[in-house]
Design an enzyme around this catalytic site. Structure first.
Site, PDB file in Angstrom:
ATOM      1  N   LYS A   1      49.428  34.087  34.281  1.00  0.00           N
ATOM      2  CA  LYS A   1      50.428  35.102  34.632  1.00  0.00           C
ATOM      3  C   LYS A   1      51.847  34.540  34.465  1.00  0.00           C
ATOM      4  CE  LYS A   1      47.237  37.470  37.744  1.00  0.00           C
ATOM      5  NZ  LYS A   1      46.952  37.854  39.153  1.00  0.00           N
TER       6      LYS A   1
ATOM      7  N   TYR B   1      45.147  46.879  34.797  1.00  0.00           N
ATOM      8  CA  TYR B   1      44.861  46.937  36.230  1.00  0.00           C
ATOM      9  C   TYR B   1      44.528  48.359  36.695  1.00  0.00           C
ATOM     10  CZ  TYR B   1      46.184  42.067  37.090  1.00  0.00           C
ATOM     11  OH  TYR B   1      46.218  40.693  37.123  1.00  0.00           O
TER      12      TYR B   1
ATOM     13  N   PHE C   1      49.744  47.717  46.510  1.00  0.00           N
ATOM     14  CA  PHE C   1      50.441  46.637  45.790  1.00  0.00           C
ATOM     15  C   PHE C   1      50.478  46.863  44.282  1.00  0.00           C
ATOM     16  CE2 PHE C   1      46.022  45.255  46.545  1.00  0.00           C
ATOM     17  CZ  PHE C   1      45.593  45.018  45.241  1.00  0.00           C
TER      18      PHE C   1
ATOM     19  N   ARG D   1      35.613  32.041  37.492  1.00  0.00           N
ATOM     20  CA  ARG D   1      36.147  32.518  38.780  1.00  0.00           C
ATOM     21  C   ARG D   1      36.135  31.382  39.807  1.00  0.00           C
ATOM     22  NH1 ARG D   1      38.321  37.726  39.586  1.00  0.00           N
ATOM     23  NH2 ARG D   1      37.177  37.925  41.542  1.00  0.00           N
TER      24      ARG D   1
ATOM     25  N   THR E   1      41.056  34.992  45.274  1.00  0.00           N
ATOM     26  CA  THR E   1      42.248  35.762  44.885  1.00  0.00           C
ATOM     27  C   THR E   1      43.468  35.393  45.722  1.00  0.00           C
ATOM     28  OG1 THR E   1      40.830  37.591  44.241  1.00  0.00           O
ATOM     29  CG2 THR E   1      43.152  38.109  44.573  1.00  0.00           C
TER      30      THR E   1
ATOM     31  N   ARG F   1      44.020  28.038  41.960  1.00  0.00           N
ATOM     32  CA  ARG F   1      44.898  28.664  42.968  1.00  0.00           C
ATOM     33  C   ARG F   1      45.006  27.794  44.220  1.00  0.00           C
ATOM     34  NH1 ARG F   1      42.085  34.454  42.027  1.00  0.00           N
ATOM     35  NH2 ARG F   1      43.494  35.341  40.455  1.00  0.00           N
TER      36      ARG F   1
ATOM     37  N   ASN G   1      49.790  34.583  42.096  1.00  0.00           N
ATOM     38  CA  ASN G   1      48.597  33.721  42.137  1.00  0.00           C
ATOM     39  C   ASN G   1      48.219  33.120  40.778  1.00  0.00           C
ATOM     40  OD1 ASN G   1      47.554  36.057  41.066  1.00  0.00           O
ATOM     41  ND2 ASN G   1      45.861  36.245  42.507  1.00  0.00           N
TER      42      ASN G   1
ATOM     43  N   HIS H   1      44.618  35.127  36.158  1.00  0.00           N
ATOM     44  CA  HIS H   1      43.611  36.192  36.302  1.00  0.00           C
ATOM     45  C   HIS H   1      42.365  35.790  35.521  1.00  0.00           C
ATOM     46  CE1 HIS H   1      41.715  40.174  36.028  1.00  0.00           C
ATOM     47  NE2 HIS H   1      41.503  39.879  34.757  1.00  0.00           N
TER      48      HIS H   1
ATOM     49  N   GLU I   1      38.130  43.792  29.051  1.00  0.00           N
ATOM     50  CA  GLU I   1      39.430  43.108  28.998  1.00  0.00           C
ATOM     51  C   GLU I   1      39.634  42.394  27.659  1.00  0.00           C
ATOM     52  OE1 GLU I   1      39.699  42.655  33.855  1.00  0.00           O
ATOM     53  OE2 GLU I   1      39.506  40.828  32.664  1.00  0.00           O
TER      54      GLU I   1
HETATM   55  P1  CMP Z   1      43.818  39.214  39.857  1.00  0.00           P
HETATM   56  O1  CMP Z   1      42.702  38.240  39.838  1.00  0.00           O
HETATM   57  O2  CMP Z   1      44.659  39.354  38.662  1.00  0.00           O
HETATM   58  O3  CMP Z   1      43.222  40.653  40.238  1.00  0.00           O
HETATM   59  C1  CMP Z   1      44.003  41.648  40.840  1.00  0.00           C
HETATM   60  C2  CMP Z   1      45.336  41.133  41.274  1.00  0.00           C
HETATM   61  O4  CMP Z   1      45.962  41.955  42.235  1.00  0.00           O
HETATM   62  C3  CMP Z   1      45.171  39.812  41.977  1.00  0.00           C
HETATM   63  O5  CMP Z   1      44.794  38.821  41.069  1.00  0.00           O
HETATM   64  C4  CMP Z   1      46.525  39.662  42.631  1.00  0.00           C
HETATM   65  O6  CMP Z   1      47.517  39.205  41.709  1.00  0.00           O
HETATM   66  C5  CMP Z   1      46.828  41.121  42.981  1.00  0.00           C
HETATM   67  N1  CMP Z   1      46.574  41.402  44.399  1.00  0.00           N
HETATM   68  C6  CMP Z   1      45.382  41.559  44.985  1.00  0.00           C
HETATM   69  N2  CMP Z   1      45.536  41.825  46.305  1.00  0.00           N
HETATM   70  C7  CMP Z   1      46.869  41.832  46.523  1.00  0.00           C
HETATM   71  C8  CMP Z   1      47.674  42.041  47.665  1.00  0.00           C
HETATM   72  N3  CMP Z   1      47.132  42.297  48.864  1.00  0.00           N
HETATM   73  N4  CMP Z   1      49.019  41.961  47.519  1.00  0.00           N
HETATM   74  C9  CMP Z   1      49.576  41.702  46.317  1.00  0.00           C
HETATM   75  N5  CMP Z   1      48.853  41.495  45.184  1.00  0.00           N
HETATM   76  C10 CMP Z   1      47.528  41.559  45.306  1.00  0.00           C
END
Ligand code: CMP
Length: 143
Positions: free
Chosen positions: A9, A49, A57, A85, A91, A102, A112, A115, A126
């Site tokens: 990211k 997404y 969010f 993963r 996450t 992470r 974070n 992805h 994807e």
């Molecule tokens: P990712 O693995 O890309 O999958 C969905 C993304 O949504 C996740 O990583 C985070 O970047 C984002 N995300 C998930 N939960 C939250 C949250 N509570 N607040 C902000 N971002 C979130």
């Protein structure tokens, strides 16, 4: 052979973590099949997404993904979706174990770093979205 989609990211790219992240997947033994630096437009990020469009969010997440270049990759290998993963970690970086990307490199769920596809079906979708041109077909002699 199983493939997954991995995206570094904008915060990961800006913080200079591209080499570190690629190294972790390489050292595990997975094969890099596609890689490109891209700046994505809002509709593309919203499509990636789409499953999260009802989440509070969602808007911030899309702003985050379009805030700078990302590195889009396809990695291949045995059980690469689930193992990828695990390499990435939970996450929310507050929950991700030390030793994961992470867990070692991120603090905030909204920043974070990376992805990874959450299932074989998501990986298929994807990869088709991010690599419509397809990925390398050639085989390494090591795999
Ligand atoms: P990712 O693995 O890309 O999958 C969905 C993304 O949504 C996740 O990583 C985070 O970047 C984002 N995300 C998930 N939960 C939250 C949250 N509570 N607040 C902000 N971002 C979130």
């Amino acid at each position: 052979m199983e493939q997954t989609f991995i995206m570094i990211k904008p915060d990961g790219v800006q913080r200079g973590l591209v080499g570190e992240i690629i190294s972790r997947f390489e050292k595990k033994g997975f094969s890099l099949k596609g890689l490109k630096l891209m700046s994505v437009e809002r509709p593309f990020a919203e499509k990636h997404y789409a499953d999260l469009s009802s989440k509070p969010f969602f808007h911030g997440l899309v702003e985050y993904i379009i805030s700078g270049p990302v590195v889009a990759m396809v990695w291949e290998g045995k059980n690469v979706v689930i193992t990828g993963r695990k390499i990435i970690g939970a996450t929310n970086p507050s929950d991700s174990a030390p030793g994961t990307i992470r867990g070692d490199l991120a603090i905030d769920i909204g920043r974070n770093v990376i992805h990874g596809s959450d299932s074989i079906e998501s990986a298929r979708k994807e990869i088709a979205l991010w690599f419509p041109e397809g990925v390398a077909e050639w085989q390494s002699s090591l795999h």
